[in-house]
Write a protein that holds these residues in place. Structure first.
Motif, mmCIF file in Angstrom:
data_model
loop_
_atom_site.group_PDB
_atom_site.id
_atom_site.type_symbol
_atom_site.label_atom_id
_atom_site.label_comp_id
_atom_site.label_asym_id
_atom_site.label_seq_id
_atom_site.Cartn_x
_atom_site.Cartn_y
_atom_site.Cartn_z
ATOM 1 N N THR A 145 28.581 -9.245 107.231
ATOM 2 C CA THR A 145 29.723 -8.504 106.697
ATOM 3 C C THR A 145 29.750 -8.687 105.186
ATOM 4 O O THR A 145 29.283 -9.698 104.661
ATOM 5 N N ILE A 146 30.298 -7.704 104.507
ATOM 6 C CA ILE A 146 30.299 -7.707 103.051
ATOM 7 C C ILE A 146 31.221 -8.789 102.489
ATOM 8 O O ILE A 146 32.398 -8.854 102.834
ATOM 9 N N HIS A 147 30.642 -9.644 101.677
ATOM 10 C CA HIS A 147 31.345 -10.654 100.881
ATOM 11 C C HIS A 147 30.699 -10.606 99.504
ATOM 12 O O HIS A 147 29.616 -11.153 99.325
ATOM 13 N N THR A 148 31.321 -9.926 98.551
ATOM 14 C CA THR A 148 30.683 -9.723 97.256
ATOM 15 C C THR A 148 30.711 -10.966 96.383
ATOM 16 O O THR A 148 31.606 -11.791 96.483
ATOM 17 N N ASP A 149 29.719 -11.045 95.533
ATOM 18 C CA ASP A 149 29.655 -12.055 94.478
ATOM 19 C C ASP A 149 30.526 -11.523 93.352
ATOM 20 O O ASP A 149 30.125 -10.622 92.625
ATOM 21 N N SER A 150 31.728 -12.034 93.187
ATOM 22 C CA SER A 150 32.683 -11.470 92.243
ATOM 23 C C SER A 150 32.268 -11.622 90.781
ATOM 24 O O SER A 150 32.814 -10.958 89.914
ATOM 25 N N PHE A 151 31.305 -12.457 90.494
ATOM 26 C CA PHE A 151 30.825 -12.570 89.117
ATOM 27 C C PHE A 151 30.063 -11.316 88.712
ATOM 28 O O PHE A 151 30.253 -10.786 87.635
ATOM 29 N N GLU A 152 29.191 -10.838 89.585
ATOM 30 C CA GLU A 152 28.346 -9.675 89.277
ATOM 31 C C GLU A 152 28.878 -8.373 89.859
ATOM 32 O O GLU A 152 28.689 -7.318 89.265
ATOM 33 N N ILE A 153 29.510 -8.428 91.019
ATOM 34 C CA ILE A 153 29.836 -7.231 91.785
ATOM 35 C C ILE A 153 31.349 -7.088 91.937
ATOM 36 O O ILE A 153 32.019 -8.002 92.414
ATOM 37 N N LEU A 154 31.865 -5.919 91.564
ATOM 38 C CA LEU A 154 33.296 -5.650 91.694
ATOM 39 C C LEU A 154 33.649 -5.193 93.105
ATOM 40 O O LEU A 154 34.693 -5.544 93.626
ATOM 41 N N GLU A 155 32.790 -4.374 93.708
ATOM 42 C CA GLU A 155 32.994 -3.964 95.099
ATOM 43 C C GLU A 155 31.697 -3.430 95.677
ATOM 44 O O GLU A 155 30.770 -3.070 94.949
ATOM 45 N N ALA A 156 31.629 -3.390 96.999
ATOM 46 C CA ALA A 156 30.473 -2.872 97.720
ATOM 47 C C ALA A 156 30.995 -1.988 98.850
ATOM 48 O O ALA A 156 31.946 -2.363 99.537
ATOM 49 N N GLN A 157 30.364 -0.826 99.013
ATOM 50 C CA GLN A 157 30.784 0.112 100.057
ATOM 51 C C GLN A 157 29.574 0.876 100.572
ATOM 52 O O GLN A 157 28.577 1.036 99.872
ATOM 53 N N THR B 74 25.989 -9.411 98.201
ATOM 54 C CA THR B 74 26.895 -8.849 99.209
ATOM 55 C C THR B 74 27.076 -9.711 100.446
ATOM 56 O O THR B 74 27.975 -9.445 101.245
ATOM 57 N N GLY B 75 26.201 -10.676 100.675
ATOM 58 C CA GLY B 75 26.247 -11.465 101.897
ATOM 59 C C GLY B 75 25.579 -10.793 103.084
ATOM 60 O O GLY B 75 25.502 -11.377 104.162
ATOM 61 N N LEU B 76 25.068 -9.576 102.896
ATOM 62 C CA LEU B 76 24.440 -8.839 103.996
ATOM 63 C C LEU B 76 22.977 -9.227 104.160
ATOM 64 O O LEU B 76 22.301 -9.598 103.204
ATOM 65 N N ASP B 77 22.501 -9.110 105.405
ATOM 66 C CA ASP B 77 21.093 -9.332 105.713
ATOM 67 C C ASP B 77 20.405 -7.982 105.826
ATOM 68 O O ASP B 77 20.907 -7.072 106.506
ATOM 69 N N VAL B 78 19.266 -7.851 105.147
ATOM 70 C CA VAL B 78 18.498 -6.611 105.193
ATOM 71 C C VAL B 78 17.026 -6.935 105.403
ATOM 72 O O VAL B 78 16.588 -8.067 105.192
ATOM 73 N N LYS B 79 16.293 -5.917 105.796
ATOM 74 C CA LYS B 79 14.843 -6.030 105.955
ATOM 75 C C LYS B 79 14.208 -4.993 105.040
ATOM 76 O O LYS B 79 14.542 -3.806 105.117
ATOM 77 N N ALA B 80 13.328 -5.452 104.153
ATOM 78 C CA ALA B 80 12.659 -4.535 103.229
ATOM 79 C C ALA B 80 11.686 -3.645 103.984
ATOM 80 O O ALA B 80 11.011 -4.088 104.911
ATOM 81 N N GLY B 81 11.644 -2.390 103.555
ATOM 82 C CA GLY B 81 10.739 -1.415 104.165
ATOM 83 C C GLY B 81 9.691 -0.947 103.165
ATOM 84 O O GLY B 81 9.111 -1.752 102.430
ATOM 85 N N ALA B 82 9.514 0.369 103.115
ATOM 86 C CA ALA B 82 8.461 0.970 102.304
ATOM 87 C C ALA B 82 8.774 0.938 100.807
ATOM 88 O O ALA B 82 9.914 1.115 100.393
ATOM 89 N N LEU B 83 7.741 0.731 100.025
ATOM 90 C CA LEU B 83 7.830 0.876 98.576
ATOM 91 C C LEU B 83 7.974 2.366 98.278
ATOM 92 O O LEU B 83 7.169 3.177 98.745
ATOM 93 N N VAL B 84 9.011 2.745 97.520
ATOM 94 C CA VAL B 84 9.240 4.169 97.245
ATOM 95 C C VAL B 84 9.172 4.515 95.761
ATOM 96 O O VAL B 84 9.191 5.700 95.407
ATOM 97 N N HIS B 85 9.103 3.506 94.909
ATOM 98 C CA HIS B 85 9.079 3.787 93.471
ATOM 99 C C HIS B 85 8.431 2.617 92.740
ATOM 100 O O HIS B 85 8.738 1.458 93.022
ATOM 101 N N LEU B 86 7.542 2.941 91.808
ATOM 102 C CA LEU B 86 6.904 1.933 90.976
ATOM 103 C C LEU B 86 6.599 2.585 89.638
ATOM 104 O O LEU B 86 5.897 3.590 89.585
#
Length: 148
Positions: A114-126, A82-94
């Motif tokens: 801002t959202i810039h999708t990888d068009s090979f894998e991702i059709l859209e992001a919202q 997506t081109g977005l920057d995120v920070k990982a938080g708590a583990l919620v599932h294993l």
């Protein structure tokens, strides 16, 4: 027989023990999912090109690279998809038990970009409100979003 095996085990110490363990145990890929939320509580969903028709909406996902911390996998996959920057938080599932795959999910916070999708894998992001998720979404991902 058990005493003999224990005696052999003690004799082969070190690297040889690790090789035996590696051969004996299952090998797994680790699928990592990020539940990315923004400051308004909305969740980032992607429409994945490679997923089955009618069930293409889901959370950012990918496989961990060898030696990669799983929180870092979330950060990398979201950036790549997506081109977005995120920070990982708590583990919620294993969970294991998916043939040769382990499933891991982390909460993650949107940091910027801002959202810039990888068009090979991702059709859209919202961004979606958790109470207004799109049709055709993976049920397991709905459960992760809603904390069930």
């Amino acid at each position: 027989m058990h005493k003999l095996i224990a005696r052999i085990w003690r004799i082969i110490r070190g690297p040889m023990q690790w090789r035996v363990l590696w051969l004996w145990h299952a090998k797994y890929m680790v699928g990592v999912t990020g539940i990315v939320r923004d400051d308004a509580g909305r969740v980032l969903l992607l429409r994945h090109r490679m997923w089955p028709e009618g069930r293409q909406w889901g959370l950012p996902t990918g496989y961990a690279s060898k030696g990669e911390e799983f929180g870092a996998t979330v950060v990398r996959e979201v950036k790549e998809e997506t081109g977005l920057d995120v920070k990982a938080g708590a583990l919620v599932h294993l969970k294991s038990g998916y043939k040769l795959r382990v499933e891991v999910a982390y909460e993650a916070a949107y940091v910027g970009g801002t959202i810039h999708t990888d068009s090979f894998e991702i059709l859209e992001a919202q961004w979606f409100s958790p109470d207004q998720l799109p049709e055709g979404m993976q049920e397991s991902h709905k459960t992760l979003i809603l904390g069930g």
